[in-house]
Design a protein around this motif. Structure first.
Motif, PDB file in Angstrom:
ATOM      1  N   THR A 185       0.844  -1.199   0.000  1.00 41.84           N
ATOM      2  CA  THR A 185       0.000   0.000   0.000  1.00 41.84           C
ATOM      3  C   THR A 185       0.876   1.245   0.000  1.00 41.84           C
ATOM      4  O   THR A 185       0.637   2.188  -0.763  1.00 41.84           O
ATOM      5  CB  THR A 185      -0.946  -0.003   1.217  1.00 41.84           C
ATOM      6  OG1 THR A 185      -1.784  -1.166   1.130  1.00 41.84           O
ATOM      7  CG2 THR A 185      -1.819   1.243   1.251  1.00 41.84           C
TER       8      THR A 185
ATOM      9  N   SER B 147       4.926  -7.067  -1.885  1.00 44.28           N
ATOM     10  CA  SER B 147       4.573  -7.164  -0.468  1.00 44.28           C
ATOM     11  C   SER B 147       5.043  -8.498   0.097  1.00 44.28           C
ATOM     12  O   SER B 147       4.779  -9.548  -0.502  1.00 44.28           O
ATOM     13  CB  SER B 147       3.057  -7.035  -0.297  1.00 44.28           C
ATOM     14  OG  SER B 147       2.720  -7.148   1.066  1.00 44.28           O
TER      15      SER B 147
ATOM     16  N   LYS C 100       2.426 -11.521   1.113  1.00 43.35           N
ATOM     17  CA  LYS C 100       1.731 -12.285   0.068  1.00 43.35           C
ATOM     18  C   LYS C 100       2.658 -13.353  -0.524  1.00 43.35           C
ATOM     19  O   LYS C 100       2.285 -14.068  -1.437  1.00 43.35           O
ATOM     20  CB  LYS C 100       1.250 -11.348  -1.048  1.00 43.35           C
ATOM     21  CG  LYS C 100       0.378 -10.170  -0.592  1.00 43.35           C
ATOM     22  CD  LYS C 100      -1.065 -10.565  -0.363  1.00 43.35           C
ATOM     23  CE  LYS C 100      -1.909  -9.428   0.184  1.00 43.35           C
ATOM     24  NZ  LYS C 100      -2.341  -8.452  -0.801  1.00 43.35           N
TER      25      LYS C 100
HETATM   26  C1  LIG Z   1      -2.417  -7.123  -0.810  1.00 43.98           C
HETATM   27  C2  LIG Z   1      -2.298  -6.258  -2.019  1.00 43.98           C
HETATM   28  C3  LIG Z   1      -1.867  -4.925  -1.920  1.00 43.98           C
HETATM   29  C4  LIG Z   1      -1.574  -4.271  -0.589  1.00 43.98           C
HETATM   30  O1  LIG Z   1      -0.423  -4.829   0.012  1.00 43.98           O
HETATM   31  P1  LIG Z   1      -0.105  -4.571   1.580  1.00 43.98           P
HETATM   32  O2  LIG Z   1       1.330  -4.983   1.716  1.00 43.98           O
HETATM   33  O3  LIG Z   1      -1.034  -5.432   2.348  1.00 43.98           O
HETATM   34  O4  LIG Z   1      -0.301  -3.123   1.844  1.00 43.98           O
HETATM   35  C5  LIG Z   1      -1.746  -4.203  -3.091  1.00 43.98           C
HETATM   36  N1  LIG Z   1      -2.041  -4.732  -4.283  1.00 43.98           N
HETATM   37  C6  LIG Z   1      -2.460  -6.010  -4.419  1.00 43.98           C
HETATM   38  C7  LIG Z   1      -2.750  -6.549  -5.770  1.00 43.98           C
HETATM   39  C8  LIG Z   1      -2.614  -6.814  -3.296  1.00 43.98           C
HETATM   40  O5  LIG Z   1      -3.061  -8.049  -3.428  1.00 43.98           O
END
Ligand SMILES: *Cc1c(COP(=O)(O)O)cnc(C)c1O
Length: 397
Positions: free
Chosen positions: A78, A205, A208
């Motif tokens: 984010t 990130s 994920k």
């Molecule tokens: C989860 C996600 C984000 C945000 O990531 P964070 O590290 O949780 O702030 C942005 N873009 C996509 C496509 C995501 O899946």
């Protein structure tokens, strides 16, 4: 990983992944033993921390074929998205104030764009087709002299649909417009090469991709072209002034380790999770009449967004919630009662969007879990269909 008893099977890896135990092991000493500030130049505590950050920077750069100097560590994607969009718009003010993006982007992009619009920027939100794909020709046709940035995600978080980012990166380069790609869902899951994509900026990130929460990165191209960026966080000028703030050394070490593991295990993970998802998807299609939302060809193979006609996803999730952890879409928007903006943009009716569920497998999903999920889901769907002979629902408007 040892399975926790009494917890549902986790099929919501697009919302967040568990931290790989090998990542957690790598992080631990950096809380206690190597706790130094990576900015402390006068003693061994600082040197140790900086050395670990340097290694992590190389590990992450290696995963996306970037140079380590092109990695800016942030608090998560984010923040990376905010830095990319706001930072570029501010730095290229003399060129213009127009951004091109897509209706199905993550809320981090769409909400940042809405904020910029309030402050005078112009944003083109391009539509997608019924498969969730944006047409590169439409992107090209939307470029104006005032366009400073094209922002298109790699893999969609709700559907797993992969946008034609190579073509978009190429046309952005040809037309001398910067290209920012939100690659949160694809990095570590499928090959991502910033050179092949012609990406000028790219967001990542850790949580994920089996790393910890609260740490991420922004790739910022340093030559051909060199991207200028106005910092959005002022202070101690860390990260070459692009992101001030004491470095989150344990998080950065974790992100680096997660990247190194992804490089080693991506193909094995991909093959295994693809087979598991195919098994689940086939069972749901054949025995519950599920329809898959989004392109079947251009999609991450561990993600399946399924529609169950005549069944509301909230009642289905309530029925299976003790046994299966899934979601109706983005974790950032679930909890609201709004139907998915991604599915609506693909032409689904509100009712069809409200009957869709996202399944996302991960490194630790087992075949026994998938078998259990199939059994629980089929039972729940049959029960609901017997109970409420609801209105027939049409898929597309
Ligand atoms: C989860 C996600 C984000 C945000 O990531 P964070 O590290 O949780 O702030 C942005 N873009 C996509 C496509 C995501 O899946």
């Amino acid at each position: 990983m040892d399975k926790m008893v009494n917890l549902p099977v986790y099929l919501d890896n697009n919302a967040t992944t568990p931290c790989d135990p090998r990542v957690a092991d790598a992080i631990w000493p950096f809380f206690t033993r190597y706790f130094g500030n990576a900015g402390s130049r006068d003693h061994a505590y600082g040197w140790e921390a900086l050395a670990a950050v340097d290694i992590a920077r190389e590990q992450l750069a290696g995963l996306i074929n970037a140079h380590p100097h092109e990695i800016v560590f942030t608090s998560g994607a984010t923040e990376s998205v905010n830095l990319a969009l706001k930072g570029v718009l501010e730095a290229y003010r003399s060129k213009g104030n127009h951004i091109i993006t897509v209706a199905t982007e993550h809320k981090a992009v769409l909400d940042t764009c809405a904020h910029l619009e309030k402050n005078g920027a112009r944003i083109s939100y391009l539509p997608v087709d019924q498969h969730g794909l944006v047409d590169p020709n439409l992107v090209a046709a939307s470029i104006e002299p005032a366009t400073v940035l094209i922002c298109v995600m790699h893999a969609n978080n709700e559907t797993g649909v992969l946008q034609p980012v190579e073509a978009i990166g190429q046309l952005a380069k040809d037309r001398n417009v910067l290209f920012f790609c939100d690659a949160v869902q694809s990095v570590g899951k499928t090959p991502v090469d910033v050179q092949a994509l012609n990406a000028d900026l790219l967001s990542i990130s850790a949580h994920k991709m089996y790393g910890p929460k609260g740490i991420g990165a922004l790739f910022v191209r340093r030559r051909d072209p060199r991207v200028s960026l106005m910092a959005q966080m002022d202070g101690g000028a860390q990260e070459k002034g692009r992101r001030s703030g004491t470095l989150n050394v344990p998080g950065i070490v974790g992100l680096g380790k997660a990247a190194a593991l992804a490089l080693q295990e991506m193909e094995t993970d991909r093959t295994r999770t693809a087979a598991l998802m195919q098994k689940l998807e086939k069972a749901l299609q054949q025995q519950a009449g599920a329809v898959v939302n989004g392109s079947l060809q251009h999609r991450l193979s561990h993600v399946s967004n399924c529609r169950f006609e005549g069944i509301s996803s909230s009642s289905l999730i309530a029925a299976i919630g003790k046994e299966i952890a899934v979601s109706t879409g983005s974790a950032c928007t679930s909890g609201t009662t709004e139907p998915s903006h991604v599915l609506l943009a693909m032409g689904l009716t509100e009712a069809a969007a409200r009957s869709s569920i996202r399944f996302s497998a991960g490194r630790f999903t087992t075949e026994a879990e998938i078998d259990h999920v199939i059994e629980v889901l089929l039972r729940a769907i049959n029960t609901i269909r017997k109970q409420e002979q609801g209105q027939p629902i049409t898929a597309h408007s």
